[in-house]
Write a protein that holds these residues in place. Structure first.
Motif, PDB file in Angstrom:
ATOM      1  N   ALA A 278      41.007  35.177  34.695  1.00  0.00           N
ATOM      2  CA  ALA A 278      39.509  35.005  34.713  1.00  0.00           C
ATOM      3  C   ALA A 278      38.946  35.661  35.852  1.00  0.00           C
ATOM      4  CB  ALA A 278      39.192  33.353  35.166  1.00  0.00           C
ATOM      5  N   ILE A 279      39.357  35.767  37.020  1.00  0.00           N
ATOM      6  CA  ILE A 279      39.096  36.517  38.001  1.00  0.00           C
ATOM      7  C   ILE A 279      38.912  38.020  37.773  1.00  0.00           C
ATOM      8  CG2 ILE A 279      39.580  37.399  40.368  1.00  0.00           C
ATOM      9  CD1 ILE A 279      40.714  34.483  40.995  1.00  0.00           C
ATOM     10  N   GLY A 280      40.091  38.426  36.991  1.00  0.00           N
ATOM     11  CA  GLY A 280      40.055  40.038  36.601  1.00  0.00           C
ATOM     12  C   GLY A 280      39.075  40.594  35.577  1.00  0.00           C
ATOM     13  N   TYR A 281      38.821  39.443  34.385  1.00  0.00           N
ATOM     14  CA  TYR A 281      37.936  39.492  33.776  1.00  0.00           C
ATOM     15  C   TYR A 281      36.322  39.472  34.496  1.00  0.00           C
ATOM     16  CZ  TYR A 281      34.045  39.278  30.192  1.00  0.00           C
ATOM     17  OH  TYR A 281      33.126  39.537  29.539  1.00  0.00           O
ATOM     18  N   GLY A 282      36.226  38.518  35.642  1.00  0.00           N
ATOM     19  CA  GLY A 282      34.854  38.562  36.235  1.00  0.00           C
ATOM     20  C   GLY A 282      34.667  39.866  36.856  1.00  0.00           C
ATOM     21  N   VAL A 283      35.554  40.304  37.525  1.00  0.00           N
ATOM     22  CA  VAL A 283      35.524  41.784  38.232  1.00  0.00           C
ATOM     23  C   VAL A 283      35.164  42.985  37.223  1.00  0.00           C
ATOM     24  CG1 VAL A 283      36.788  43.487  39.686  1.00  0.00           C
ATOM     25  CG2 VAL A 283      36.935  41.054  40.040  1.00  0.00           C
ATOM     26  N   GLY A 284      36.034  42.781  35.979  1.00  0.00           N
ATOM     27  CA  GLY A 284      35.557  43.914  35.130  1.00  0.00           C
ATOM     28  C   GLY A 284      34.550  43.858  34.284  1.00  0.00           C
ATOM     29  N   ALA A 285      33.713  42.455  34.513  1.00  0.00           N
ATOM     30  CA  ALA A 285      32.327  42.380  33.849  1.00  0.00           C
ATOM     31  C   ALA A 285      31.235  42.909  34.562  1.00  0.00           C
ATOM     32  CB  ALA A 285      32.169  41.094  33.418  1.00  0.00           C
ATOM     33  N   VAL A 286      31.417  42.993  35.906  1.00  0.00           N
ATOM     34  CA  VAL A 286      30.433  43.682  36.793  1.00  0.00           C
ATOM     35  C   VAL A 286      29.910  44.890  36.455  1.00  0.00           C
ATOM     36  CG1 VAL A 286      30.149  44.335  39.240  1.00  0.00           C
ATOM     37  CG2 VAL A 286      31.546  42.342  38.720  1.00  0.00           C
ATOM     38  N   GLY A 287      30.940  46.157  36.057  1.00  0.00           N
ATOM     39  CA  GLY A 287      30.840  47.371  35.582  1.00  0.00           C
ATOM     40  C   GLY A 287      29.726  47.619  34.433  1.00  0.00           C
TER      41      GLY A 287
END
Length: 85
Positions: free
Chosen positions: A22-31
């Motif tokens: 979930a943290i990885g997707y959250g960081v990936g959704a910023v871009g």
């Protein structure tokens, strides 16, 4: 003997904590979020400078928007795959 060790290492590497996914997707959704903002800001800026080019700018903007959102959806799919494993 080494094949067993490699199989065990691959099995433990596939287990990703769902919280980390979930943290990885959250960081990936910023871009993609920043990308969408930049796309529409450029369309507004371009339309303010040349109102007659609005049609062309909107076409380019929608295509760019779709490409950026596909990246976000791929990230969502990877999140579900990682959290289900």
């Amino acid at each position: 003997m080494s094949n067993i060790v490699l199989a065990q290492a691959a099995e433990t590497a596939a287990n990703i904590n769902p919280g980390l996914a979930a943290i990885g997707y959250g960081v990936g959704a910023v871009g993609p979020g920043i990308g969408v903002g930049l796309i529409w800001a450029s369309v507004i800026n371009g339309t303010a400078r040349q109102p007659e080019a609005q049609g062309q700018l909107m076409g380019i903007a929608w295509i760019s928007f779709v490409l950026v959102e596909v990246l976000a959806l791929i990230g969502l799919v990877v999140y579900f795959l990682a959290s289900a494993a």
